[in-house]
Design an enzyme around this catalytic site. Structure first.
Site, PDB file in Angstrom:
ATOM      1  CG  HIS A 182       0.442   7.353   0.421  1.00 31.34           C
ATOM      2  ND1 HIS A 182       2.070   7.349  -0.680  1.00 31.34           N
ATOM      3  CD2 HIS A 182      -0.213   7.082   0.202  1.00 31.34           C
ATOM      4  CE1 HIS A 182       1.445   5.859  -0.817  1.00 31.34           C
ATOM      5  NE2 HIS A 182      -0.307   5.891  -1.082  1.00 31.34           N
ATOM      6  CG  ASP A 202      -3.029  -0.424  -3.602  1.00 24.63           C
ATOM      7  OD1 ASP A 202      -1.935  -1.621  -3.500  1.00 24.63           O
ATOM      8  OD2 ASP A 202      -2.704   0.664  -3.905  1.00 24.63           O
ATOM      9  CG  ASP A 250      -0.540   0.321  -0.853  1.00 23.37           C
ATOM     10  OD1 ASP A 250      -1.705   0.048  -0.788  1.00 23.37           O
ATOM     11  OD2 ASP A 250      -0.413   1.097  -1.753  1.00 23.37           O
ATOM     12  CG  HIS A 263      -0.057   4.086  -4.883  1.00 20.88           C
ATOM     13  ND1 HIS A 263      -1.048   2.885  -4.848  1.00 20.88           N
ATOM     14  CD2 HIS A 263      -0.794   4.952  -5.857  1.00 20.88           C
ATOM     15  CE1 HIS A 263      -1.825   3.413  -5.306  1.00 20.88           C
ATOM     16  NE2 HIS A 263      -1.903   4.169  -5.980  1.00 20.88           N
TER      17      HIS A 263
END
Length: 351
Positions: free
Chosen positions: A159, A284, A195, A197
């Site tokens: 991120h 995740d 991931d 996200h």
């Protein structure tokens, strides 16, 4: 497969975080890396080694030097004004305002950090640098002839963009590693982000670059973090036109649909003919993850590893998210084992 792990990851240890309107027990904690390391040791996957030390040039090759410098000094600046409390931004620049450096650490945090998930602590810089060194050490092992490596990075990194950080991430470990392959002579590198996200920081860094293909499978940004970026029509710009692939999926996505997206990403990577692949490894996507809404089971990660191995390319895994700590080690080991048992023996960097 060799694993690179740094004890200094524990220097970033947040007790609570602001989540959905309240302060809760933090999700991104040292326990994550400790559980993964313990599972790797128990599995016999391969040796665990400390990272080598690398200089700052590899970091500023992808990140704005002013942001990097700020991260390095932020704790000292904050504590001089406020004392030894976790450093959070107290303001963010509104639209159509000027991004001019200020004299206050809280305002400077607002210029660089995108959310409330990533406070600066006394050990933040130490932990973030150690994570970078893990990723660079893994890349170097591959450049030296290893077919694969696992950088057990913490804090995660995908991120963190060119000039911003957030989402538990400070420096983009995967992007820094990808750039290091290029710096050492690779002509093309692919970054596969699995991931839950979107890898918004990685997309931001390479969006106008022709020599890096970025592919991300993630939750629909209309529904989930990091929002605002990660849509399917974002395909790259300028020299990078056509080198960004986003595969957003809705809440509740299960194994079959997720694996279909993976096959799409892998096919695109195969067409790109990269010299190496960097996998932003988040688990995740697991159905028991406390902050995510996909439905993958632990056994699915074995198959994910197998499919990535079928590329037959030198592959660096870089740890990102995954917050179901009881299953975290099993899920990571399943994926790495599935890969390790399926990869062609000849996969090595050829420049």
């Amino acid at each position: 497969m060799i694993t690179i792990y740094a004890e200094d990851h524990a220097a970033q240890s947040v007790e609570t975080e602001f989540y959905r309107g309240q302060w809760v027990e933090a999700f991104e904690t040292p326990l994550r890396a400790e559980r993964i390391r313990a599972a790797i040791e128990q599995s016999g996957l391969g040796p665990i080694v400390p990272p080598r030390a690398f200089g700052a040039d590899a970091i500023t090759a992808v990140h704005d030097p002013d942001m990097v410098r700020f991260l390095e000094i932020a704790w000292d600046a904050w504590t001089r004004e406020f004392g030894p409390t976790p450093a959070y931004p107290n303001v963010w620049p509104p639209r159509r305002t000027r991004q001019i450096a200020t004299a206050r650490p809280g305002a400077e945090l607002g210029r660089y950090v995108v959310d409330m998930s990533s406070p600066i602590l006394a050990g933040t810089w130490t932990a973030a640098r150690a994570a970078v060194d893990c990723a660079l050490t893994g890349a170097q092992h591959i450049m030296d002839g290893e077919a694969s490596a696992f950088a057990l990075c913490r804090p995660p990194g995908h991120h963190a963009g060119r000039d911003y950080f957030g989402g538990y991430c400070f420096l983009n470990n995967a992007a820094i590693a990808a750039q290091s392959f290029l710096t050492q002579g690779a002509q093309r590198v692919a970054v596969l982000d699995i991931d839950y996200h979107h890898g918004n920081g990685t997309q931001d860094i390479f969006y106008e670059r022709a020599e890096v293909l970025t592919a991300s499978i993630h939750a629909d940004p209309r529904q989930d973090y990091p929002y605002y970026i990660g849509f399917a029509d974002e395909t790259g710009e300028a020299a990078g036109a056509g080198t960004n692939l986003n595969l957003p999926l809705p809440w509740g996505t299960g194994t079959e649909r997720w694996l279909e997206a993976l096959d799409t990403a892998l096919a695109r990577i195969g067409q790109f003919l990269p010299h190496a692949v960097v996998v932003s490894l988040g688990v995740d996507t697991f159905k028991g993850d406390p902050i995510s809404r996909f439905e993958l089971a632990s056994a699915d990660y074995i198959e994910i590893g197998r499919r990535i191995a079928a590329l037959g390319l030198p592959t660096l895994f870089v740890m990102e998210g995954g917050y179901a700590t009881d299953a975290l080690g099993v899920n990571v080991v399943n994926l790495l084992s599935g890969f390790d048992q399926s990869r062609p023996p000849s996969a090595a960097v050829r420049i």
